[in-house]
Design an enzyme around this catalytic site. Structure first.
Site, mmCIF file in Angstrom:
data_model
loop_
_atom_site.group_PDB
_atom_site.id
_atom_site.type_symbol
_atom_site.label_atom_id
_atom_site.label_comp_id
_atom_site.label_asym_id
_atom_site.label_seq_id
_atom_site.Cartn_x
_atom_site.Cartn_y
_atom_site.Cartn_z
ATOM 1 N N SER A 268 -40.586 -19.509 -27.722
ATOM 2 C CA SER A 268 -39.169 -19.239 -27.510
ATOM 3 C C SER A 268 -38.904 -19.050 -26.022
ATOM 4 C CB SER A 268 -38.781 -17.986 -28.299
ATOM 5 O OG SER A 268 -37.410 -17.747 -28.254
ATOM 6 N N GLY B 269 -36.725 -23.330 -29.796
ATOM 7 C CA GLY B 269 -36.813 -22.156 -28.937
ATOM 8 C C GLY B 269 -36.382 -22.445 -27.516
ATOM 9 N N GLU C 204 -34.917 -26.653 -33.960
ATOM 10 C CA GLU C 204 -34.444 -25.280 -34.105
ATOM 11 C C GLU C 204 -34.149 -24.721 -32.710
ATOM 12 O OE1 GLU C 204 -37.629 -23.359 -36.188
ATOM 13 O OE2 GLU C 204 -37.541 -24.761 -37.884
ATOM 14 N N PRO C 205 -32.896 -24.872 -32.237
ATOM 15 C CA PRO C 205 -32.584 -24.444 -30.872
ATOM 16 C C PRO C 205 -32.809 -22.964 -30.598
ATOM 17 C CG PRO C 205 -30.861 -25.853 -31.742
ATOM 18 C CD PRO C 205 -31.759 -25.521 -32.892
ATOM 19 N N GLY C 206 -32.889 -22.151 -31.664
ATOM 20 C CA GLY C 206 -33.148 -20.722 -31.465
ATOM 21 C C GLY C 206 -31.983 -20.027 -30.783
ATOM 22 N N ARG C 207 -32.296 -19.257 -29.739
ATOM 23 C CA ARG C 207 -31.288 -18.449 -29.054
ATOM 24 C C ARG C 207 -30.246 -19.295 -28.329
ATOM 25 N NH1 ARG C 207 -34.924 -15.106 -25.421
ATOM 26 N NH2 ARG C 207 -36.443 -15.777 -26.956
ATOM 27 N N TYR D 220 -40.186 -7.106 -23.960
ATOM 28 C CA TYR D 220 -40.647 -8.359 -23.355
ATOM 29 C C TYR D 220 -40.588 -8.362 -21.835
ATOM 30 C CZ TYR D 220 -39.707 -10.204 -28.081
ATOM 31 O OH TYR D 220 -39.679 -10.431 -29.432
ATOM 32 N N CYS E 199 -34.063 8.901 -24.924
ATOM 33 C CA CYS E 199 -35.051 9.801 -24.343
ATOM 34 C C CYS E 199 -36.363 9.055 -24.102
ATOM 35 C CB CYS E 199 -35.263 11.001 -25.276
ATOM 36 S SG CYS E 199 -36.121 12.368 -24.485
ATOM 37 N N TYR F 255 -31.177 -11.771 -30.567
ATOM 38 C CA TYR F 255 -32.246 -10.771 -30.645
ATOM 39 C C TYR F 255 -31.860 -9.415 -30.089
ATOM 40 C CZ TYR F 255 -34.663 -15.120 -31.496
ATOM 41 O OH TYR F 255 -35.009 -16.335 -32.002
#
Length: 461
Positions: free
Chosen positions: A238, A276, A318-321, A362, A389, A419
């Site tokens: 991705s 991705g 599947e282009p994803g984001r 990430y 916190c 995401y």
């Protein structure tokens, strides 16, 4: 030291952010590649989206709030559908899913991939055509597989021999023959973060190509004949900008197609190359246009099939984001501004890692801008942090904001469509934000804000 003094210090002495980050000439400027397409800065200095002032969005819906530019989202759906007109384009449910999004995806003619029983439930509740669904996942339960079979899900992407056994038993019990793809681990190291690279050998997804498991799985399905093997699936990761990895992946998957043909005389009619595709989170990101991606991937598949003596299969991507990620931003309210020994200023907002875990998880980079007004102040190096916190509760690691940023300002962070809401949590018992779609001068809540009552509803005392 006051904020404006800190800004002057950074301007005079340089800054300690990443080497590529430099003070902007205009701290109010919006880089087009980062923002949804209808976002502008009005004469008042405030951002507008879909013709609506973000101050009005904050007043009506509160903050933090995820803001979806519906026109932008629909346009990206259409652009991928047009560029890959001879392919099946799957929207990634895991990036962000709700009933309104599912209905838009259906209206724009895309397919939809889901990777859990919950995502499947949302798709079915929204009335998405089950034959246009793909069902992913490395550990689908019997209940999930049963529901997928009974609903008529178009493609189940099998991920293990255990899953083949489960699905075979379900199919025989019900007298049906579900269509499946085999997820192949092709051994390609995608140039992305370790946790979102999914095709190297040492990870949980798929059947190993190098170890022979992928071929064994294909032959098992063909020989037992309880499932209809439609093709192979490969996904290398991705947030990918370089198509070189897809070329290597396609070559290896097509070679496996040829080995299956040679072993059983069967040419599989479908090939899913995953996707991705990357998006711009900062000025350093340069994503490819859908048309360019389509041209490159189409040539890759055609070349590899010609070399292998295979007919070109029906390709899925599947282009994803890349569809929903740039179409949304998060709107926060600033609560405190704190200078730390002249190094940088910490700008605290009313959200954080519970609505965007990606920076902590990430080491992802984001951008930000003051959204409720323009400023003539000197740029200062800032770190946008949340209210949780945790020292690692960082939303934007490094950004130049105007030195007069103050409590009560609105701060907008682009590129949060993928995401962020889908990975949101109730850490520190913070309710998750709402998602508001904006189009043609009107707003509508498509996911309502959680309340303290929601948090307490599951607490049995």
């Amino acid at each position: 030291m006051r904020a404006h003094e800190a800004g002057a210090l950074h301007a005079d002495l340089g800054h300690r952010g990443p080497s590529w980050l430099r003070p902007p000439e205009d701290v109010n400027a919006l880089l087009p590649q980062l923002w949804p397409r209808t976002v502008t800065r009005a004469d008042s200095g405030a951002l507008t989206v879909g013709g609506v002032d973000v101050r009005e969005i904050a007043r009506q819906h509160g903050t933090p709030v995820y803001v979806l530019d519906e026109a932008d989202f629909r346009a990206r759906c259409r652009e991928f559908a047009a560029a890959f007109s001879d392919c099946d384009v799957y929207y990634a449910g895991k990036a962000f899913i709700c009933k309104a999004i599912v209905r838009i995806v259906a209206e724009e003619g895309l397919f939809l991939d889901v990777c859990s029983g919950g995502e499947l439930a949302v798709a079915l509740a929204a009335g998405f055509p089950p034959e246009r669904l793909g069902f992913h996942g490395n550990n689908k339960s019997v209940a999930e597989l049963t529901r997928a079979v009974e609903a008529g899900v178009g493609r189940i992407i099998v991920d293990s021999f255990d899953e083949i056994e489960r699905l075979t038993a379900i199919a025989r019990e019900r007298g049906v023959r579900p269509s499946v793809l085999i997820r192949v681990t092709v051994g390609v190291e995608a140039h992305t973060h370790e946790f979102i690279a999914t095709a190297h050998e040492d990870q949980k997804f798929g059947f190993s190509l190098a170890g022979g498991a992928a071929l064994a799985a294909a032959l098992k399905i063909i020989d037992e004949d309880a499932l209809e093997l439609r093709g192979l699936h490969s996904h290398i990761g991705s947030q990918i900008f370089d198509t070189g990895g897809f070329e290597v992946s396609a070559r290896r998957v097509v070679e496996l197609q040829a080995r299956i043909r040679d072993a059983r005389g069967v040419e599989l009619p479908e090939l899913d190359l995953g996707g991705g595709f990357g998006i711009a989170y900062t000025s350093q990101d340069d994503p490819a246009e859908p048309g360019d991606l389509a041209k490159r991937l189409r040539k890759i598949v055609e070349d590899e099939c010609n070399l292998a003596g295979l007919a070109v299969p029906q390709v899925s991507i599947e282009p994803g984001r890349a569809i929903v990620g740039p179409a949304m931003f998060t709107l926060y309210e600033v609560g405190t501004v704190k200078d730390v020994d002249g190094i940088r200023s910490y700008v605290s907002v009313d959200g954080g890692m519970s609505d965007n875990i990606r920076t902590a998880l990430y080491d992802a980079s984001y951008s930000a801008t003051v959204a409720n007004r323009a400023s003539n102040a000197t740029p200062m190096l800032a770190r946008v942090v949340g209210k949780h916190c945790e020292a690692g509760d960082i939303v934007v690691k490094d950004e130049f904001l105007p030195a007069d940023v103050r409590p009560g300002d609105l701060l907008a962070v682009p590129g949060t469509g993928a995401y962020c809401r889908s990975m949101a949590s109730n850490y520190n018992h913070v309710p998750r934000p709402s998602v508001v779609a904006v189009t043609e001068g009107a707003t509508r809540v498509i996911v309502r804000r959680e309340t303290e009552d929601d948090l307490l509803a599951l607490d049995m005392g």
